[in-house]
Scaffold this motif. Structure first.
Motif, short mmCIF file in Angstrom:
data_model
loop_
_atom_site.label_atom_id
_atom_site.label_comp_id
_atom_site.label_asym_id
_atom_site.label_seq_id
_atom_site.Cartn_x
_atom_site.Cartn_y
_atom_site.Cartn_z
N ALA A 219 0.83 -1.21 0.00
CA ALA A 219 0.00 0.00 0.00
C ALA A 219 0.86 1.26 0.00
N GLY A 220 1.93 1.25 0.80
CA GLY A 220 2.83 2.40 0.84
C GLY A 220 3.51 2.64 -0.49
N PHE A 221 3.91 1.56 -1.14
CA PHE A 221 4.57 1.69 -2.45
C PHE A 221 3.62 2.27 -3.48
N LEU A 222 2.36 1.83 -3.47
CA LEU A 222 1.39 2.30 -4.45
C LEU A 222 1.04 3.77 -4.24
N LEU A 223 0.97 4.19 -3.00
CA LEU A 223 0.59 5.58 -2.73
C LEU A 223 1.70 6.57 -3.08
N GLY A 224 2.94 6.08 -3.17
CA GLY A 224 4.08 6.96 -3.48
C GLY A 224 3.91 7.73 -4.76
N PRO A 225 3.76 7.06 -5.93
CA PRO A 225 3.62 7.80 -7.19
C PRO A 225 2.34 8.60 -7.28
N VAL A 226 1.26 8.14 -6.58
CA VAL A 226 0.01 8.89 -6.61
C VAL A 226 0.18 10.21 -5.86
N ARG A 227 0.82 10.16 -4.71
CA ARG A 227 1.07 11.39 -3.95
C ARG A 227 1.99 12.33 -4.71
N GLN A 228 3.00 11.75 -5.36
CA GLN A 228 3.94 12.57 -6.14
C GLN A 228 3.21 13.29 -7.27
N ALA A 229 2.31 12.55 -7.93
CA ALA A 229 1.53 13.15 -9.02
C ALA A 229 0.60 14.24 -8.49
N SER A 230 0.07 14.03 -7.30
CA SER A 230 -0.83 15.02 -6.69
C SER A 230 -0.10 16.32 -6.41
N ILE A 231 1.14 16.22 -5.96
CA ILE A 231 1.94 17.40 -5.64
C ILE A 231 2.30 18.19 -6.91
N SER A 232 2.67 17.46 -7.96
CA SER A 232 3.15 18.12 -9.17
C SER A 232 2.03 18.56 -10.11
N GLU A 233 0.91 17.82 -10.13
CA GLU A 233 -0.13 18.11 -11.12
C GLU A 233 -1.53 18.22 -10.53
N GLY A 234 -1.65 18.20 -9.23
CA GLY A 234 -2.99 18.23 -8.64
C GLY A 234 -3.57 16.83 -8.58
N THR A 235 -4.86 16.68 -8.78
CA THR A 235 -5.50 15.36 -8.73
C THR A 235 -4.90 14.44 -9.78
N PRO A 236 -4.37 13.28 -9.39
CA PRO A 236 -3.74 12.39 -10.35
C PRO A 236 -4.75 11.79 -11.33
N HIS A 237 -4.32 11.58 -12.56
CA HIS A 237 -5.18 11.00 -13.58
C HIS A 237 -5.07 9.49 -13.51
N ILE A 238 -6.08 8.86 -12.91
CA ILE A 238 -6.12 7.40 -12.83
C ILE A 238 -7.41 6.94 -13.48
N GLU A 239 -7.32 5.95 -14.35
CA GLU A 239 -8.53 5.42 -14.95
C GLU A 239 -8.41 3.92 -15.10
N ILE A 240 -9.55 3.29 -15.35
CA ILE A 240 -9.61 1.84 -15.52
C ILE A 240 -9.67 1.51 -17.00
N ARG A 241 -8.83 0.60 -17.42
CA ARG A 241 -8.82 0.15 -18.81
C ARG A 241 -8.91 -1.37 -18.86
N GLN A 242 -9.28 -1.90 -20.00
CA GLN A 242 -9.21 -3.34 -20.22
C GLN A 242 -7.81 -3.66 -20.74
N ILE A 243 -7.01 -4.25 -19.88
CA ILE A 243 -5.64 -4.63 -20.23
C ILE A 243 -5.55 -6.14 -20.14
N ASN A 244 -5.06 -6.78 -21.21
CA ASN A 244 -5.04 -8.24 -21.27
C ASN A 244 -6.43 -8.81 -20.96
N ASN A 245 -7.44 -8.13 -21.46
CA ASN A 245 -8.84 -8.53 -21.32
C ASN A 245 -9.29 -8.65 -19.87
N GLN A 246 -8.73 -7.83 -19.00
CA GLN A 246 -9.20 -7.76 -17.62
C GLN A 246 -9.05 -6.32 -17.14
#
Length: 287
Positions: A219-246
């Motif tokens: 959980a700590g590892f995952l939140l690292g890049p999200v927090r970094q993106a929040s600091i540099s660009e505001g709300t991070p752009h995260i979306e759900i895609r179908q990757i490898n059909n899932q």
């Protein structure tokens, strides 16, 4: 020739991708095979599917032998390239059928080139053992033994799911919302106690060199890049895609996609997380 290309290109790409774990290499293999087909006498093409699959298989086995050396020298963990197709891609219906799960393609790395070929032909494409024997020029009995050995190396049984995983979109959606909100408790509730995270940066971007285990560390590892993106660009752009059909999540900036997260779920909890950050493996994905 064009008719044959249209009929078999999806099948051949799927075979090549699952053998190499590379979208770019698979596209090159399929293109190369059809170029070489112009020099093949018509009498050898009475069974085009078998002949084309054999050509792709042989080409991929050569690639796997050279790739093994490169991957031994790879910086950190190596993961397959994520596969994404848009809804208007004519190959999409073909790619949806009988595609091994991303987690299974990761496990294929434990196999020798021949073991990988036998497993993919049997499990992904549903070839009979006699067909596999003809393709790789070994006996049917030997092919059965190779398949059994491959399954043992990957630590799976015949009852286990090997194809594209039926992951709940709600699980992925809730997880993405928790990441956006930085909700540690909600993130932890979606992770299996024995969760393992593997990340691939290829030595070009920040990623964990070794797998990360335990919910807190993941959980700590995952939140690292999200927090970094929040600091540099505001709300991070995260979306759900179908990757490898899932369903999977992507993180993107104004420069494009920089992270893809793919799940393996057991008991409605995330058991494995695969984070691809190597920019070379994300070039083919589009916002």
């Amino acid at each position: 020739m064009q008719e044959m290309y249209n009929q078999y290109k999806g099948l051949l790409f799927k075979l090549a991708y699952q053998l190499t774990g590379s979208v770019h290499d698979s596209e090159d293999v399929v293109q190369d095979v059809f170029l070489k087909l112009y020099d093949v006498p018509s009498e050898k093409l009475t069974q085009p599917k078998a002949y084309l699959c054999k050509m792709v298989t042989n080409r991929c086995r050569d690639l796997l032998k050279s790739a093994r050396i490169k991957r031994e020298q790879y910086y950190g963990e190596w993961l397959p390239e994520p596969l994404y197709s848009s809804n208007d891609d004519p190959m999409e219906p073909v790619l949806r059928d009988d595609l091994l799960s991303y987690a299974m393609i990761v496990l294929l790395e434990r196999l020798s080139p021949t073991e990988r070929v036998v497993f993919v032909l049997r499990e992904a494409l549903g070839f009979n053992y006699n067909e596999i024997a003809e393709l790789i020029e070994k006996s049917e009995v030997n092919c059965r033994k190779i398949f059994s050995r491959a399954s043992s190396k990957m630590g799976i049984t015949s009852e286990e799911l090997v194809h594209t995983e039926n992951i709940s979109k709600e699980l992925v959606y809730d997880f993405v919302i928790a990441l956006k909100q930085g909700n540690m408790n909600q993130i932890l509730s979606k992770l299996d106690p024995n969760v393992v995270l593997v990340s691939d940066g290829g030595g070009k971007v920040k990623a964990a060199i070794e797998p990360i285990v335990t919910r807190d560390l993941v959980a700590g590892f995952l939140l690292g890049p999200v927090r970094q993106a929040s600091i540099s660009e505001g709300t991070p752009h995260i979306e759900i895609r179908q990757i490898n059909n899932q369903p999977a999540f992507i993180l993107a900036s104004s420069e494009g996609i920089h992270t893809v997260g793919i799940f393996h779920v057991e008991g409605n909890l995330i058991r494995n997380l695969y984070i691809v950050r190597n920019p070379d493996k994300l070039k083919h994905l589009e916002i």
